[in-house]
Design a protein around this motif. Structure first.
Motif, PDB file in Angstrom:
ATOM      1  N   PHE A 108      24.774  10.042  15.108  1.00 56.95           N
ATOM      2  CA  PHE A 108      25.883   8.894  15.224  1.00 56.95           C
ATOM      3  C   PHE A 108      25.970   8.190  13.882  1.00 56.95           C
ATOM      4  O   PHE A 108      25.077   7.627  13.582  1.00 56.95           O
ATOM      5  N   TYR A 109      27.066   8.003  13.246  1.00 54.91           N
ATOM      6  CA  TYR A 109      27.240   7.375  12.000  1.00 54.91           C
ATOM      7  C   TYR A 109      28.130   6.071  12.286  1.00 54.91           C
ATOM      8  O   TYR A 109      29.263   6.036  12.780  1.00 54.91           O
ATOM      9  N   LEU A 110      27.441   4.913  12.482  1.00 58.73           N
ATOM     10  CA  LEU A 110      27.872   3.506  12.804  1.00 58.73           C
ATOM     11  C   LEU A 110      28.437   2.873  12.066  1.00 58.73           C
ATOM     12  O   LEU A 110      27.941   2.452  10.890  1.00 58.73           O
ATOM     13  N   LYS A 111      29.679   2.356  12.282  1.00 59.45           N
ATOM     14  CA  LYS A 111      30.439   1.601  11.189  1.00 59.45           C
ATOM     15  C   LYS A 111      30.644  -0.037  11.779  1.00 59.45           C
ATOM     16  O   LYS A 111      31.192  -0.261  12.957  1.00 59.45           O
ATOM     17  N   ASN A 112      30.378  -1.027  11.301  1.00 59.72           N
ATOM     18  CA  ASN A 112      30.265  -2.520  11.644  1.00 59.72           C
ATOM     19  C   ASN A 112      31.485  -3.077  11.208  1.00 59.72           C
ATOM     20  O   ASN A 112      31.755  -4.526  11.585  1.00 59.72           O
ATOM     21  N   ALA A 113      32.388  -2.477  10.695  1.00 60.54           N
ATOM     22  CA  ALA A 113      33.629  -3.144  10.265  1.00 60.54           C
ATOM     23  C   ALA A 113      34.736  -2.230  10.499  1.00 60.54           C
ATOM     24  O   ALA A 113      34.494  -1.113  10.420  1.00 60.54           O
ATOM     25  N   LEU A 114      35.839  -2.604  10.758  1.00 61.99           N
ATOM     26  CA  LEU A 114      37.154  -1.764  10.902  1.00 61.99           C
ATOM     27  C   LEU A 114      37.823  -1.384   9.422  1.00 61.99           C
ATOM     28  O   LEU A 114      39.003  -1.881   9.070  1.00 61.99           O
ATOM     29  N   THR A 115      36.983  -0.995   8.746  1.00 56.00           N
ATOM     30  CA  THR A 115      37.440  -0.674   7.297  1.00 56.00           C
ATOM     31  C   THR A 115      36.915   0.911   6.868  1.00 56.00           C
ATOM     32  O   THR A 115      36.171   1.361   7.561  1.00 56.00           O
ATOM     33  N   THR A 116      37.667   1.241   5.766  1.00 59.15           N
ATOM     34  CA  THR A 116      37.113   2.449   5.259  1.00 59.15           C
ATOM     35  C   THR A 116      35.835   2.327   4.487  1.00 59.15           C
ATOM     36  O   THR A 116      35.504   1.255   3.869  1.00 59.15           O
ATOM     37  N   GLY A 117      34.841   3.327   4.700  1.00 58.28           N
ATOM     38  CA  GLY A 117      33.593   3.076   3.940  1.00 58.28           C
ATOM     39  C   GLY A 117      32.613   3.933   4.571  1.00 58.28           C
ATOM     40  O   GLY A 117      32.838   4.872   5.362  1.00 58.28           O
ATOM     41  N   TYR A 118      31.291   3.782   4.194  1.00 59.13           N
ATOM     42  CA  TYR A 118      30.233   4.457   4.723  1.00 59.13           C
ATOM     43  C   TYR A 118      29.529   3.880   5.971  1.00 59.13           C
ATOM     44  O   TYR A 118      29.879   2.780   6.249  1.00 59.13           O
ATOM     45  N   ALA A 119      28.852   4.579   6.651  1.00 61.21           N
ATOM     46  CA  ALA A 119      28.034   4.035   8.030  1.00 61.21           C
ATOM     47  C   ALA A 119      27.226   3.073   7.534  1.00 61.21           C
ATOM     48  O   ALA A 119      26.544   3.090   6.705  1.00 61.21           O
ATOM     49  N   ASP A 120      27.143   1.990   8.493  1.00 60.30           N
ATOM     50  CA  ASP A 120      26.092   0.870   8.323  1.00 60.30           C
ATOM     51  C   ASP A 120      24.617   1.342   9.250  1.00 60.30           C
ATOM     52  O   ASP A 120      23.466   0.879   8.673  1.00 60.30           O
ATOM     53  N   ASP A 121      24.672   2.380  10.187  1.00 58.37           N
ATOM     54  CA  ASP A 121      23.682   2.542  10.954  1.00 58.37           C
ATOM     55  C   ASP A 121      23.881   4.280  11.400  1.00 58.37           C
ATOM     56  O   ASP A 121      25.079   4.757  11.318  1.00 58.37           O
ATOM     57  N   VAL A 122      22.591   4.983  11.079  1.00 62.85           N
ATOM     58  CA  VAL A 122      22.717   6.330  11.386  1.00 62.85           C
ATOM     59  C   VAL A 122      21.600   6.422  12.257  1.00 62.85           C
ATOM     60  O   VAL A 122      20.595   6.335  11.878  1.00 62.85           O
ATOM     61  N   ILE A 123      22.120   7.040  13.705  1.00 57.18           N
ATOM     62  CA  ILE A 123      20.632   7.304  14.628  1.00 57.18           C
ATOM     63  C   ILE A 123      21.242   8.837  15.194  1.00 57.18           C
ATOM     64  O   ILE A 123      22.117   9.352  15.069  1.00 57.18           O
ATOM     65  N   ALA A 124      20.163   9.283  15.919  1.00 55.55           N
ATOM     66  CA  ALA A 124      19.930  10.511  16.640  1.00 55.55           C
ATOM     67  C   ALA A 124      19.745   9.980  18.046  1.00 55.55           C
ATOM     68  O   ALA A 124      18.997   9.218  18.377  1.00 55.55           O
ATOM     69  N   TYR A 125      20.520  10.932  18.905  1.00 59.20           N
ATOM     70  CA  TYR A 125      20.249  10.369  20.304  1.00 59.20           C
ATOM     71  C   TYR A 125      20.657  11.813  21.268  1.00 59.20           C
ATOM     72  O   TYR A 125      21.919  12.227  20.982  1.00 59.20           O
ATOM     73  N   GLY A 126      19.795  12.256  22.074  1.00 59.90           N
ATOM     74  CA  GLY A 126      20.487  13.182  23.004  1.00 59.90           C
ATOM     75  C   GLY A 126      20.608  14.579  22.294  1.00 59.90           C
ATOM     76  O   GLY A 126      19.755  14.891  21.197  1.00 59.90           O
ATOM     77  N   ASN A 127      21.398  15.377  23.192  1.00 59.01           N
ATOM     78  CA  ASN A 127      21.620  16.822  22.561  1.00 59.01           C
ATOM     79  C   ASN A 127      23.025  16.946  21.983  1.00 59.01           C
ATOM     80  O   ASN A 127      23.783  16.263  22.561  1.00 59.01           O
ATOM     81  N   PRO A 128      23.277  17.944  21.131  1.00 58.29           N
ATOM     82  CA  PRO A 128      24.666  18.167  20.507  1.00 58.29           C
ATOM     83  C   PRO A 128      25.800  18.284  21.921  1.00 58.29           C
ATOM     84  O   PRO A 128      26.809  18.231  21.548  1.00 58.29           O
ATOM     85  N   GLY A 129      25.087  19.005  22.937  1.00 58.43           N
ATOM     86  CA  GLY A 129      26.071  19.397  24.029  1.00 58.43           C
ATOM     87  C   GLY A 129      26.476  18.312  24.982  1.00 58.43           C
ATOM     88  O   GLY A 129      27.403  18.303  25.923  1.00 58.43           O
ATOM     89  N   ASP A 130      25.789  16.981  24.843  1.00 58.40           N
ATOM     90  CA  ASP A 130      25.719  15.959  25.702  1.00 58.40           C
ATOM     91  C   ASP A 130      26.946  15.185  25.780  1.00 58.40           C
ATOM     92  O   ASP A 130      27.785  15.084  24.568  1.00 58.40           O
ATOM     93  N   VAL A 131      27.442  14.796  26.956  1.00 56.10           N
ATOM     94  CA  VAL A 131      28.758  13.897  26.985  1.00 56.10           C
ATOM     95  C   VAL A 131      28.087  12.465  26.757  1.00 56.10           C
ATOM     96  O   VAL A 131      27.104  12.212  27.269  1.00 56.10           O
ATOM     97  N   VAL A 132      28.458  11.736  26.074  1.00 49.38           N
ATOM     98  CA  VAL A 132      28.118  10.212  25.491  1.00 49.38           C
ATOM     99  C   VAL A 132      29.121   9.356  25.821  1.00 49.38           C
ATOM    100  O   VAL A 132      30.348   9.425  25.666  1.00 49.38           O
ATOM    101  N   LEU A 133      28.378   8.239  26.519  1.00 51.56           N
ATOM    102  CA  LEU A 133      29.188   6.804  26.886  1.00 51.56           C
ATOM    103  C   LEU A 133      28.626   5.904  25.914  1.00 51.56           C
ATOM    104  O   LEU A 133      27.427   5.893  25.730  1.00 51.56           O
ATOM    105  N   VAL A 134      29.462   4.657  26.113  1.00 54.10           N
ATOM    106  CA  VAL A 134      29.161   3.661  25.332  1.00 54.10           C
ATOM    107  C   VAL A 134      29.347   2.561  26.270  1.00 54.10           C
ATOM    108  O   VAL A 134      30.209   2.173  27.059  1.00 54.10           O
ATOM    109  N   GLY A 135      28.448   1.381  26.045  1.00 59.74           N
ATOM    110  CA  GLY A 135      28.425   0.079  26.851  1.00 59.74           C
ATOM    111  C   GLY A 135      27.390  -0.462  26.582  1.00 59.74           C
ATOM    112  O   GLY A 135      26.273  -0.291  26.021  1.00 59.74           O
ATOM    113  N   ASP A 136      27.542  -2.000  26.859  1.00 57.80           N
ATOM    114  CA  ASP A 136      26.522  -2.943  26.773  1.00 57.80           C
ATOM    115  C   ASP A 136      25.670  -2.755  28.144  1.00 57.80           C
ATOM    116  O   ASP A 136      26.010  -3.886  28.989  1.00 57.80           O
TER     117      ASP A 136
END
Length: 452
Positions: A127-155
């Motif tokens: 996952f390539y995370l961007k912390n601003a709504l702008t064009t550019g490179y990722a601020d954080d890169v992480i790996a989690y789960g497997n490629p076939g997993d369904v992913v949800l986002v939340g606090d």
């Protein structure tokens, strides 16, 4: 309080695509909408509180708090471009930017806890995370789960930062930090085939799940196995469902996206289909927000120019007076059927592009010309924006109200009417109502009728 974002189309399968985050033009997207409506409800009961048009049927849609003001609003994706709308209303994008590649799976969330939702692209289980709504490179890169997993986002833990959860069947593996590693919480809810939404259903900061079966939703207020805490029905089984905090009160509720078939028109306030114009204070209102269907035909279609007889008689008086002032004035266009308006709009889009065309041409069902209460004027030579440069345009602005007409789309009011200034487009409202507008008025019909 930080507001919930949602994953586009509620739950989407992962797509692995090669490439790197890239740049794109920052031009604002031409997104007046067509073919789809959004119905958002601020409560867990009743009809929609917000209904509007944004984007096209093929767009991928996200909801999030893009400006940090507390309310979730739409963003549509076209390829690698994202077009943000900062209000739940019909209109154009407020910002546009590029991120990732056209084939990336995209998630939305508040990755750094600043109260603003931004994007992440997923490639396999990276996952390539961007912390601003702008064009550019990722601020954080992480790996989690497997490629076939369904992913949800939340606090998930209520600390103000969104993190990831992967779903496998009816099991959920929750991660409470933006980092690689094993899950912090694992639980089961619903069945493997259920559709799932994420939200803070009780306003207590941490999010949990709801499962959808048809048009029924089963809400769970904790990240644990068990039965639903709340069950309700909303919308239709064929709707695309979303969750979000539409009014900024800290509680997430439901919204649906619905395809509107050709020839149908849906009122944005009630969600009902209109075969007759929406009427406020005795005045019919037809606009991008209040449309009429192809089944509506003006009762005056057989009259001269297809106009209301009082409107036609009033225009003849107005034209005679303008001619006496040395300023010829004539009708160029008046009544049009739904089909005629559809042809005109589609030709304009093909010739000028949708952004320009939507400022000067109404989509079928959104045109006042279908009512027999509107007309376009000219001097016999100059039409459209060329007419605006003539003394006739100034005379019309000064005197139209004296004859029961208003300049329907005043200068500087596009954010209300949805159209650019049209000095030539006159709407008959009658002498009594027109008297409230006065000479050179920039008052819109929407403002006069308290529709904004």
């Amino acid at each position: 309080m930080r507001v919930r974002s949602v994953v586009a189309a509620t739950v989407a399968a992962a797509v692995a695509v090669v490439g790197l985050p890239t740049t794109a033009s920052a031009a604002i997207g031409p997104l007046p909408g067509g073919g789809v409506r959004y119905y958002l409800n601020d409560a867990f009961s009743g009809i929609a509180n917000h209904a509007f048009v944004y984007g096209d049927p093929h767009d991928v849609v996200f909801f999030g708090d893009w400006d940090g003001q507390g309310g979730d609003t739409p963003m549509v994706r076209r390829g690698q471009r994202f077009h943000i709308r900062n209000s739940n209303s019909t209109g154009y994008a407020d910002a546009s930017f590029g991120y990732g590649d056209a084939g990336d799976t995209v998630l939305a969330g508040d990755w750094d806890g600043d109260g603003v939702d931004t994007l992440a692209v997923r490639r396999g289980n990276v996952f390539y995370l961007k912390n601003a709504l702008t064009t550019g490179y990722a601020d954080d890169v992480i790996a989690y789960g497997n490629p076939g997993d369904v992913v949800l986002v939340g606090d998930w833990d209520g600390d103000g930062v969104d993190t990831l959860t992967v779903r496998r069947g009816n099991q959920y593996f929750v991660k409470n930090s933006i980092s690689s590693g094993v899950a912090d919480t694992v639980f089961s809810y619903g069945d493997a085939g259920d559709k799932v939404l994420v939200g803070d259903w009780d306003g207590t900061d941490g999010v949990s799940l709801a499962i959808r079966r048809g048009n029924q939703y089963f809400f769970r207020n904790t990240l644990s196995s068990g039965i639903a805490d709340r069950v309700l029905s909303y919308g239709e089984a064929s709707d695309l469902a979303f969750s979000g905090d539409w009014d900024g009160d800290g509680t997430d509720t439901l919204g649906v996206r619905r395809w509107v078939e050709e020839g149908r028109a849906v009122d944005r306030r009630t969600g009902s289909e209109l075969d007759q114009p929406f009427i406020v204070g005795g005045l019919p209102v037809v606009s991008k927000d209040h449309r009429i269907s192809s089944r509506y035909a003006s009762p005056w279609a057989g009259q001269p120019w297809g106009l209301n007889p009082d409107a036609y008689a009033a225009f003849r008086r107005m034209a005679a007076d303008s001619r006496a002032a040395g300023l010829p004035l004539a009708i160029r266009s008046a009544y049009r059927t739904y089909a005629e308006q559809k042809t005109i709009y589609e030709r304009a889009v093909a010739a000028y592009g949708i952004q320009y065309a939507s400022l000067y041409y109404a989509p079928a069902g959104a045109s006042e010309h279908q009512t027999g209460l509107a007309l376009d004027v000219w001097d016999g030579v100059n039409r459209g924006t060329a007419f605006s440069r003539l003394p006739q345009a100034r005379w019309v602005a000064q005197h139209a109200h004296e004859y029961g007409f208003i300049v329907r789309y005043p200068d500087g009011k596009t954010h209300i009417t949805g159209y650019a200034w049209e000095s030539w487009h006159l709407r008959w409202v009658g002498p009594e109502a027109a008297a409230n507008f006065g000479p050179n008025s920039r008052l819109t019909l929407e403002e006069y009728l308290a529709l904004v």
